[in-house]
Design a protein around this motif. Sequence first.
Motif, PDB file in Angstrom:
ATOM      1  N   UNK A  57       0.831  -1.204   0.000  1.00  0.00           N
ATOM      2  CA  UNK A  57       0.000   0.000   0.000  1.00  0.00           C
ATOM      3  C   UNK A  57       0.863   1.251   0.000  1.00  0.00           C
ATOM      4  N   UNK A  58       1.929   1.245   0.781  1.00  0.00           N
ATOM      5  CA  UNK A  58       2.840   2.393   0.823  1.00  0.00           C
ATOM      6  C   UNK A  58       3.497   2.607  -0.541  1.00  0.00           C
ATOM      7  N   UNK A  59       3.920   1.515  -1.166  1.00  0.00           N
ATOM      8  CA  UNK A  59       4.587   1.611  -2.474  1.00  0.00           C
ATOM      9  C   UNK A  59       3.630   2.124  -3.553  1.00  0.00           C
ATOM     10  N   UNK A  60       2.408   1.601  -3.576  1.00  0.00           N
ATOM     11  CA  UNK A  60       1.424   2.049  -4.563  1.00  0.00           C
ATOM     12  C   UNK A  60       1.096   3.522  -4.356  1.00  0.00           C
ATOM     13  N   UNK A  61       0.930   3.928  -3.103  1.00  0.00           N
ATOM     14  CA  UNK A  61       0.647   5.334  -2.808  1.00  0.00           C
ATOM     15  C   UNK A  61       1.787   6.222  -3.281  1.00  0.00           C
ATOM     16  N   UNK A  62       3.022   5.780  -3.084  1.00  0.00           N
ATOM     17  CA  UNK A  62       4.182   6.544  -3.527  1.00  0.00           C
ATOM     18  C   UNK A  62       4.213   6.671  -5.054  1.00  0.00           C
ATOM     19  N   UNK A  63       3.944   5.564  -5.750  1.00  0.00           N
ATOM     20  CA  UNK A  63       3.947   5.592  -7.211  1.00  0.00           C
ATOM     21  C   UNK A  63       2.847   6.505  -7.758  1.00  0.00           C
ATOM     22  N   UNK A  64       1.664   6.449  -7.144  1.00  0.00           N
ATOM     23  CA  UNK A  64       0.569   7.320  -7.578  1.00  0.00           C
ATOM     24  C   UNK A  64       0.902   8.779  -7.328  1.00  0.00           C
ATOM     25  N   UNK A  87       1.019  11.655 -10.163  1.00  0.00           N
ATOM     26  CA  UNK A  87       0.257  12.909 -10.083  1.00  0.00           C
ATOM     27  C   UNK A  87       1.171  14.116 -10.211  1.00  0.00           C
ATOM     28  N   UNK A  88       2.342  14.032  -9.600  1.00  0.00           N
ATOM     29  CA  UNK A  88       3.297  15.134  -9.689  1.00  0.00           C
ATOM     30  C   UNK A  88       3.772  15.343 -11.119  1.00  0.00           C
ATOM     31  N   UNK A  89       4.038  14.250 -11.828  1.00  0.00           N
ATOM     32  CA  UNK A  89       4.471  14.369 -13.220  1.00  0.00           C
ATOM     33  C   UNK A  89       3.379  14.979 -14.088  1.00  0.00           C
ATOM     34  N   UNK A  90       2.137  14.558 -13.861  1.00  0.00           N
ATOM     35  CA  UNK A  90       1.023  15.118 -14.632  1.00  0.00           C
ATOM     36  C   UNK A  90       0.885  16.608 -14.382  1.00  0.00           C
ATOM     37  N   UNK A  91       1.001  17.011 -13.117  1.00  0.00           N
ATOM     38  CA  UNK A  91       0.893  18.435 -12.787  1.00  0.00           C
ATOM     39  C   UNK A  91       2.049  19.221 -13.398  1.00  0.00           C
ATOM     40  N   UNK A  92       3.246  18.653 -13.382  1.00  0.00           N
ATOM     41  CA  UNK A  92       4.411  19.342 -13.954  1.00  0.00           C
ATOM     42  C   UNK A  92       4.242  19.553 -15.459  1.00  0.00           C
ATOM     43  N   UNK A  93       3.763  18.512 -16.151  1.00  0.00           N
ATOM     44  CA  UNK A  93       3.555  18.637 -17.600  1.00  0.00           C
ATOM     45  C   UNK A  93       2.513  19.710 -17.898  1.00  0.00           C
ATOM     46  N   UNK A  94       1.433  19.727 -17.121  1.00  0.00           N
ATOM     47  CA  UNK A  94       0.392  20.737 -17.329  1.00  0.00           C
ATOM     48  C   UNK A  94       0.938  22.132 -17.117  1.00  0.00           C
ATOM     49  N   UNK A 105      -6.513  18.996 -14.980  1.00  0.00           N
ATOM     50  CA  UNK A 105      -5.436  18.011 -14.832  1.00  0.00           C
ATOM     51  C   UNK A 105      -4.660  18.272 -13.549  1.00  0.00           C
ATOM     52  N   UNK A 106      -4.356  19.550 -13.304  1.00  0.00           N
ATOM     53  CA  UNK A 106      -3.603  19.907 -12.101  1.00  0.00           C
ATOM     54  C   UNK A 106      -4.409  19.603 -10.852  1.00  0.00           C
ATOM     55  N   UNK A 107      -5.709  19.974 -10.853  1.00  0.00           N
ATOM     56  CA  UNK A 107      -6.546  19.708  -9.676  1.00  0.00           C
ATOM     57  C   UNK A 107      -6.700  18.209  -9.440  1.00  0.00           C
TER      58      UNK A 107
END
Length: 281
Positions: A65-72, A76-83, A123-125
């Motif tokens: 669960x910790x690993x999946x949360x970290x990957x998600x 999300x950070x990458x998506x926000x950065x691209x936007x 996308x950012x939200x």
Amino acid sequence: MLSLTAALVLVGVLLAESLGRGLLRSVRDLASAADRMATGDLTARATTTGPAEIRTTAAQLNLLAVRVDHLLHEQRQRSADIAHRLRTPLTSLRLDIDAVRDRDAAQRLISGHRAVTTALDEVIRTSRRASAETPAVTDLARTAATRAMFWSVLARDSGRTIHVDVGSGPLPVRASRASLEAAVDAMLGNIFAHTPAGVSVWLKAQRRGDDVTVLTVDDSGPGFDDLDVVERGRSGGNSTGLGLDIARRTAEEGAGELRLGASPQGGARVELRFATPPPTS
């Protein structure tokens, strides 16, 4: 002697029952934590008690669960950065639009620019929102009518007619405004991209019964060759195949589904079905 034997048997039964209850309690706790994680609650943790095998399984489940949360979170950070990176060319584009002398053309470009900017903001939200959060409630009828009006300009230019029937009252569904707009745009854009000029469109939003709200888009084109076109990354034309998948995910986030079929006009039918949210007090 007989009494001693009976007493030992009774003690053995009570001890076995106690151990069985403890084991069952540990397994139930493990299953409960797994169920919560499966529904998107990555804060759930299994209690590391019970036999060694149960404790080991619980600890590994918690690490997962910790690993999946970290990957998600990273995704999300990458998506926000691209936007965010797209904001600079969009600002430059807006300056070029302001220099266009044809005001009608400029207004259409501004409207398209605003739609792209709104999509980026969403996308950012979304990137910053926890996956377990419940989407907002949006009026499907108003959103569908607004997006149909937006596409009507392109429809006239290509000899198409968009027939709109959204009723007279609001049709609330569980989806953010930007997500719902993107879904409607995907459904209409799919027709413009994959049917010849002159193909007309019928857009209808309605309540079916007390618990289902439906948006139906029909066209008079050639229809679907393959009903699996909704699969992400798969398309029969020169496209990414993501359009209808965006619409599907929007419906599923609102506890609904996307259905494909044939329209009464002989073309394609796309239906977005939403579970009608309970009335607000």
